[in-house]
Write an enzyme that holds these catalytic residues in place. Structure first.
Site, mmCIF file in Angstrom:
data_model
loop_
_atom_site.group_PDB
_atom_site.id
_atom_site.type_symbol
_atom_site.label_atom_id
_atom_site.label_comp_id
_atom_site.label_asym_id
_atom_site.label_seq_id
_atom_site.Cartn_x
_atom_site.Cartn_y
_atom_site.Cartn_z
ATOM 1 N N ARG A 55 0.828 -1.218 0.000
ATOM 2 C CA ARG A 55 0.000 0.000 0.000
ATOM 3 C C ARG A 55 0.857 1.260 0.000
ATOM 4 N NH1 ARG A 55 -1.845 1.859 4.664
ATOM 5 N NH2 ARG A 55 -2.133 -0.196 5.582
ATOM 6 N N TYR A 113 -15.123 18.291 -14.440
ATOM 7 C CA TYR A 113 -15.556 16.897 -14.574
ATOM 8 C C TYR A 113 -16.638 16.663 -13.505
ATOM 9 C CZ TYR A 113 -15.383 11.816 -14.311
ATOM 10 O OH TYR A 113 -15.715 10.485 -14.299
ATOM 11 N N ASP A 187 -6.207 19.399 -13.607
ATOM 12 C CA ASP A 187 -6.567 18.081 -14.136
ATOM 13 C C ASP A 187 -6.163 18.091 -15.612
ATOM 14 O OD1 ASP A 187 -7.872 15.927 -15.322
ATOM 15 O OD2 ASP A 187 -9.619 16.073 -14.013
ATOM 16 N N LYS A 212 -7.928 7.263 -19.013
ATOM 17 C CA LYS A 212 -8.288 7.831 -20.309
ATOM 18 C C LYS A 212 -7.115 7.749 -21.292
ATOM 19 C CE LYS A 212 -11.995 8.667 -17.931
ATOM 20 N NZ LYS A 212 -12.269 9.923 -17.255
HETATM 21 C C1 LIG Z 1 -12.608 10.378 -16.067
HETATM 22 C C2 LIG Z 1 -12.127 11.647 -15.526
HETATM 23 C C3 LIG Z 1 -11.860 11.809 -14.163
HETATM 24 C C4 LIG Z 1 -12.091 10.686 -13.166
HETATM 25 O O1 LIG Z 1 -11.237 9.614 -13.399
HETATM 26 P P1 LIG Z 1 -11.564 8.090 -12.971
HETATM 27 O O2 LIG Z 1 -10.360 7.358 -13.394
HETATM 28 O O3 LIG Z 1 -12.817 7.687 -13.677
HETATM 29 O O4 LIG Z 1 -11.770 8.109 -11.497
HETATM 30 C C5 LIG Z 1 -11.378 13.025 -13.735
HETATM 31 N N1 LIG Z 1 -11.193 14.058 -14.591
HETATM 32 C C6 LIG Z 1 -11.446 13.942 -15.901
HETATM 33 C C7 LIG Z 1 -11.218 15.108 -16.798
HETATM 34 C C8 LIG Z 1 -11.922 12.747 -16.421
HETATM 35 O O5 LIG Z 1 -12.190 12.648 -17.728
#
Ligand SMILES: *Cc1c(COP(=O)(O)O)cnc(C)c1O
Length: 396
Positions: A55, A113, A187, A212
């Site tokens: 962890r 998001y 982000d 993504k």
């Molecule tokens: C999908 C996404 C998230 C969240 O990510 P997860 O891996 O689904 O928890 C956060 N920010 C953006 C811009 C996203 O497209």
């Protein structure tokens, strides 16, 4: 002497210089051995670097975290530390909870998001960490809020933002935040470091949903936090990650590692395909509007051009005939897949009004540019002529 089962295999290879795997191994182990009790004490005390428990860290996750940190700092005169987490949302929640305490505010934008907006409202606000939503394109307003509210400890943003691809100026926002001694986090999921390096413009922290584009194959859920302040990363962010248990796991990290190898050629192709599709859509009589950063008609084209190398794979467009046309399009599309994710090599299509935003008040939705006929495309790496053919047929 009985056979010591646990180490039976490992001992044959330990310190064996001829065992050098070409590919990153998946270290499927919950903990790591100490040679002696003294070594264990040194590692636990922090006097010696070493792995202890899965962890806290694992070579598979750490390799991937270091790679992404190296990409985010590529060609910049700086270093940064990366920490992998179990998802993009856990990267965001771990960062917030490691930097903020009750009484602090987060300044951010309304078109985040969706999960991040909910996290701020449903989890952080009840803990006393209040979000403040504003238009981050309005720099005078941002400055006034920072000046009037010293409790704002973090400026958090996304650029480009879903689904209208609205952009904010990273450099100007980071400069304002620095002036008021406020940290910044971005982000960078939509761009990946291949298209945009926020550290170059002064950001303190970068998070990604590696689920993504960084992975790109749609086969794992994971996230990463990268920070330029190594001490904050060690003493606050890593501590929060290990104590909240928001760690990634070796298999998902390994899948991300595979994806990273093709990131550059994928992002080139995503960007080329999206540009051609956007141009085709802009000329279509049944399309009222196209939101793509690579089109000079996009209101934030110049901001995007300043901070992005290419314009990426995300775009949205509005069908002139509204909701009915949107639903018809979704059922007619064949090559593109209806799926609520993005960043895959396959083209994915989403109709926000009937899916991600179905529970959002219509007026509020319209105010954020999410109209009834809006379609979001995460453009993949297929043959662009095939994609345009599919979209053309589905528009009808
Ligand atoms: C999908 C996404 C998230 C969240 O990510 P997860 O891996 O689904 O928890 C956060 N920010 C953006 C811009 C996203 O497209």
């Amino acid at each position: 002497m009985p056979i010591k089962f646990g180490s039976f295999c490992a001992n044959e290879f330990k310190n064996n210089q001829t065992v050098r795997p070409h590919q990153l191994p998946i270290y499927a182990t919950s903990s790591f051995e100490f040679e002696t009790i003294e070594e264990g004490i040194d590692i636990f005390k922090g006097n010696k670097k070493g792995l202890v428990y899965g962890r806290y860290g694992n070579p598979t996750m750490e390799t991937v975290a270091r790679k992404i940190a190296a990409m985010e700092t590529f060609d910049l005169d700086m270093t940064a530390k990366g920490i992998m987490t179990s998802s993009g949302m856990s990267a965001i929640s771990t960062l917030f909870l490691s930097l903020l305490k009750s009484g602090d505010n987060v300044l951010t934008q309304g078109n985040l998001y969706g999960g991040t907006t909910e996290l701020l409202k449903k989890v952080l606000a009840p803990c006393g960490i209040a979000p403040m939503f504003t238009d981050l394109q309005d720099l005078n307003q941002v400055e006034q809020l920072l000046r009037d509210n010293p409790a704002i400890r973090l400026l958090y943003f996304e650029t480009p933002a879903n689904p209208t691809m609205a952009c904010v100026d990273i450099e100007q926002l980071c400069a304002l935040a620095a002036k008021y001694n406020c940290l910044t986090a971005i982000d960078n999921t939509f761009c990946t470091p291949y298209l945009q390096q926020p550290f170059k413009y002064g950001a303190d922290f970068i998070i990604h949903s590696t689920t993504k584009f960084l992975n790109g194959q749609g086969n794992s859920i994971a996230g990463v936090i990268i920070g330029r302040d190594l001490e904050l990363m060690e003493k606050k962010v890593w501590v929060a990650m290990k104590l909240m248990g928001t760690n990634c796991n070796p298999f998902d990290a390994w899948l991300v590692n595979n994806g990273l190898k093709t990131l550059a050629i994928r992002m080139d192709r995503h960007s080329e395909n999206a540009q051609q599709i956007a141009e085709y859509l802009e000329g279509h009589e049944k399309v009222a509007r196209v939101n793509y950063n690579g089109l000079p008609s996009h209101p934030d084209h110049l901001i995007a051009k300043k901070q992005m190398r290419q314009f990426g794979g995300m775009l949205s467009f509005e069908l002139a005939d509204g909701l009915e046309a949107g639903l018809r399009f979704m059922n007619a599309i064949k090559l593109c897949t209806l799926a609520p994710t993005l960043g895959d090599v396959d083209t994915l299509v989403l109709h926000p009004a009937s899916s991600s935003h179905i529970n959002v008040d219509r007026d509020l939705r319209l105010k954020n540019g999410i109209t009834d006929g809006l379609i979001r495309l995460s453009v993949g790496i297929e043959d662009v002529e095939d994609l345009i053919g599919d979209i053309d047929r589905a528009i009808g």
